[in-house]
Scaffold this motif. Structure first.
Motif, PDB file in Angstrom:
ATOM      1  N   LEU A 272       9.822   2.638 -15.561  1.00  0.00           N
ATOM      2  CA  LEU A 272       9.715   1.271 -15.067  1.00  0.00           C
ATOM      3  C   LEU A 272       9.569   1.259 -13.546  1.00  0.00           C
ATOM      4  N   ARG A 273      10.269   2.145 -12.882  1.00  0.00           N
ATOM      5  CA  ARG A 273      10.143   2.247 -11.430  1.00  0.00           C
ATOM      6  C   ARG A 273       8.721   2.640 -11.036  1.00  0.00           C
ATOM      7  N   VAL A 274       8.147   3.573 -11.792  1.00  0.00           N
ATOM      8  CA  VAL A 274       6.790   4.029 -11.498  1.00  0.00           C
ATOM      9  C   VAL A 274       5.783   2.903 -11.657  1.00  0.00           C
ATOM     10  N   ILE A 275       5.820   2.188 -12.782  1.00  0.00           N
ATOM     11  CA  ILE A 275       4.791   1.168 -13.005  1.00  0.00           C
ATOM     12  C   ILE A 275       4.994  -0.049 -12.103  1.00  0.00           C
ATOM     13  N   THR A 276       6.243  -0.308 -11.726  1.00  0.00           N
ATOM     14  CA  THR A 276       6.472  -1.393 -10.769  1.00  0.00           C
ATOM     15  C   THR A 276       5.822  -1.052  -9.446  1.00  0.00           C
ATOM     16  N   ALA A 277       5.943   0.207  -9.032  1.00  0.00           N
ATOM     17  CA  ALA A 277       5.381   0.634  -7.753  1.00  0.00           C
ATOM     18  C   ALA A 277       3.861   0.749  -7.807  1.00  0.00           C
ATOM     19  N   LYS A 278       3.332   1.385  -8.817  1.00  0.00           N
ATOM     20  CA  LYS A 278       1.900   1.698  -8.782  1.00  0.00           C
ATOM     21  C   LYS A 278       1.011   0.555  -9.262  1.00  0.00           C
ATOM     22  N   THR A 279       1.581  -0.403  -9.990  1.00  0.00           N
ATOM     23  CA  THR A 279       0.779  -1.511 -10.513  1.00  0.00           C
ATOM     24  C   THR A 279       1.312  -2.869 -10.080  1.00  0.00           C
ATOM     25  N   ALA A 280       2.587  -3.127 -10.363  1.00  0.00           N
ATOM     26  CA  ALA A 280       3.112  -4.485 -10.194  1.00  0.00           C
ATOM     27  C   ALA A 280       3.204  -4.913  -8.741  1.00  0.00           C
ATOM     28  N   ILE A 281       3.389  -3.974  -7.826  1.00  0.00           N
ATOM     29  CA  ILE A 281       3.588  -4.348  -6.420  1.00  0.00           C
ATOM     30  C   ILE A 281       2.359  -5.043  -5.847  1.00  0.00           C
ATOM     31  N   LEU A 282       1.155  -4.635  -6.247  1.00  0.00           N
ATOM     32  CA  LEU A 282      -0.037  -5.281  -5.701  1.00  0.00           C
ATOM     33  C   LEU A 282      -0.247  -6.656  -6.341  1.00  0.00           C
TER      34      LEU A 282
ATOM     35  N   SER B  30       0.831  -1.213   0.000  1.00  0.00           N
ATOM     36  CA  SER B  30       0.000   0.000   0.000  1.00  0.00           C
ATOM     37  C   SER B  30       0.858   1.251   0.000  1.00  0.00           C
ATOM     38  N   ALA B  31       1.925   1.227   0.806  1.00  0.00           N
ATOM     39  CA  ALA B  31       2.819   2.386   0.870  1.00  0.00           C
ATOM     40  C   ALA B  31       3.557   2.582  -0.455  1.00  0.00           C
ATOM     41  N   VAL B  32       4.010   1.490  -1.048  1.00  0.00           N
ATOM     42  CA  VAL B  32       4.737   1.583  -2.316  1.00  0.00           C
ATOM     43  C   VAL B  32       3.825   2.104  -3.425  1.00  0.00           C
ATOM     44  N   ILE B  33       2.573   1.664  -3.439  1.00  0.00           N
ATOM     45  CA  ILE B  33       1.617   2.148  -4.435  1.00  0.00           C
ATOM     46  C   ILE B  33       1.477   3.666  -4.331  1.00  0.00           C
ATOM     47  N   ALA B  34       1.313   4.162  -3.101  1.00  0.00           N
ATOM     48  CA  ALA B  34       1.173   5.607  -2.905  1.00  0.00           C
ATOM     49  C   ALA B  34       2.428   6.335  -3.382  1.00  0.00           C
ATOM     50  N   GLN B  35       3.595   5.791  -3.073  1.00  0.00           N
ATOM     51  CA  GLN B  35       4.840   6.403  -3.540  1.00  0.00           C
ATOM     52  C   GLN B  35       4.910   6.404  -5.064  1.00  0.00           C
ATOM     53  N   GLY B  36       4.471   5.303  -5.679  1.00  0.00           N
ATOM     54  CA  GLY B  36       4.481   5.224  -7.127  1.00  0.00           C
ATOM     55  C   GLY B  36       3.576   6.260  -7.769  1.00  0.00           C
ATOM     56  N   GLU B  37       2.421   6.489  -7.160  1.00  0.00           N
ATOM     57  CA  GLU B  37       1.502   7.492  -7.698  1.00  0.00           C
ATOM     58  C   GLU B  37       2.087   8.892  -7.578  1.00  0.00           C
TER      59      GLU B  37
END
Length: 338
Positions: A178-188, A153-160
């Motif tokens: 790639l860092r952004v999409i890994t955080a906002k999408t792939a992490i969940l 959840s925290a990583v998603i917020a950071q990615g956004e």
């Protein structure tokens, strides 16, 4: 676009999510009951707004991955049902928040919740769903599960936030994207798969393999999303084509088209992305420049690459319906717009 995406399946039969849905159907019904029960509130706008999105045609892909991965590792308990619901609540909360940030007009083919109930109520209901997600995690009682999902959840917020920082920045690099999409999408995706191994008390190697499968699948999924924004249709995507372009998002197709463009093309991209004043003719020109630069084809090739990595991650698991469904889900994620 359709012909290009069809090639992702190697000319075979059309990919389908049906094997995954059939595999987990009985359990998913129970998960849906948990979701519906936990989104209730005495404040009437909360279930109304939440239900608008939760019942709005989403495939429940992330909770289905939790259920399927549990089947893959032979788990026969029921702990993952509440956790699957938690995963869906996290996902839905982020969608509600995203629509406010992006000013979206559509979500899953319906009018975005923030346009019906307003930004304030939409953000607060998103917060409510996050709270429900954490309640379900706590009820499970596993500190490791709690850590995985709370960290996600925290990583998603950071990615956004990171994506917001790159908005209208034409100098955004592929690595940062790639860092952004890994955080906002792939992490969940990765968390949804990983927790199945945790509740099953699988070996660390198995848990790591599930995490890798989900992470690579999530990256491939987002790459395709970003590609079809420049060639899909509203019915397929559940949103308007060109939304990313109009919002000035630096997705991989834009990054590649800008990097490969001549001076005239680069001038167009700088004006369109940095100034933010675009119309339908600009969007058509953007699609033309992307086609000339091979930007869509190469974005989809990257999706295929990550799809292969996802399939490789579970290659050593025993053959069976669960493995077949998860492998097919990768094909579906890549070829779903065909």
């Amino acid at each position: 676009m359709s012909a290009t995406i069809h090639q992702l399946s190697g000319g075979q039969r059309p990919a389908s999510i049906e094997p995954l849905m059939q595999l987990v159907a009985p359990e998913l019904n129970g998960v849906n009951e948990i979701i519906l029960a936990r989104m209730q509130s005495d404040v009437a706008v909360i279930p109304a707004l939440a239900g608008h999105l939760i019942s709005g045609g989403g495939k429940r892909l992330r909770p289905m991955l939790t259920l399927a991965c549990a089947r893959l590792v032979g788990y026969e308990g029921a702990r993952h049902h509440k956790l699957s619901a938690s995963v869906e609540f996290i996902h839905t909360a982020t969608l509600l928040h995203d629509d406010v940030v992006d000013g979206s007009g559509q979500r899953r083919g319906k009018k975005a919740a923030n346009l019906i109930w307003g930004n304030e109520a939409t953000v607060l209901v998103g917060d409510f769903l996050f709270s429900r997600a954490f309640e379900l995690m706590v009820e499970d009682g596993s500190l490791r599960v709690l850590k995985i999902l709370s960290s996600a959840s925290a990583v998603i917020a950071q990615g956004e936030v990171d994506q917001l920082q790159t908005q209208r920045r034409i100098d955004t690099t592929e690595d940062r994207y790639l860092r952004v999409i890994t955080a906002k999408t792939a992490i969940l995706f990765s968390a949804a798969c990983q927790i199945a191994g945790v509740v099953a008390e699988s070996s660390e190697q198995v848990i790591e393999s599930l995490e890798a499968y989900g992470r690579y699948l999530g990256i491939a999924f987002q790459l395709v999303d970003d590609a079809i924004d420049y060639g899909g249709d509203a019915e397929t995507m559940g949103k308007d084509a060109g939304d990313d372009f109009r919002e000035g998002k630096l997705t991989l197709p834009v990054i590649l088209a800008y990097k490969r463009g001549n001076d005239e093309a680069r001038a167009f991209w700088r004006k369109a992305i940095e100034d933010g004043k675009t119309d339908d003719a600009d969007f058509a020109e953007a699609c033309r420049l992307m086609a000339g630069a091979g930007a869509i084809d190469d974005t989809l090739e990257r999706a295929r690459h990550y799809g292969r990595l996802a399939q490789d991650a579970i290659a050593d698991f025993p053959a069976g319906a669960a493995k077949d469904a998860l492998l097919e889900t990768v094909r579906f994620a890549i070829a779903r717009a065909y």
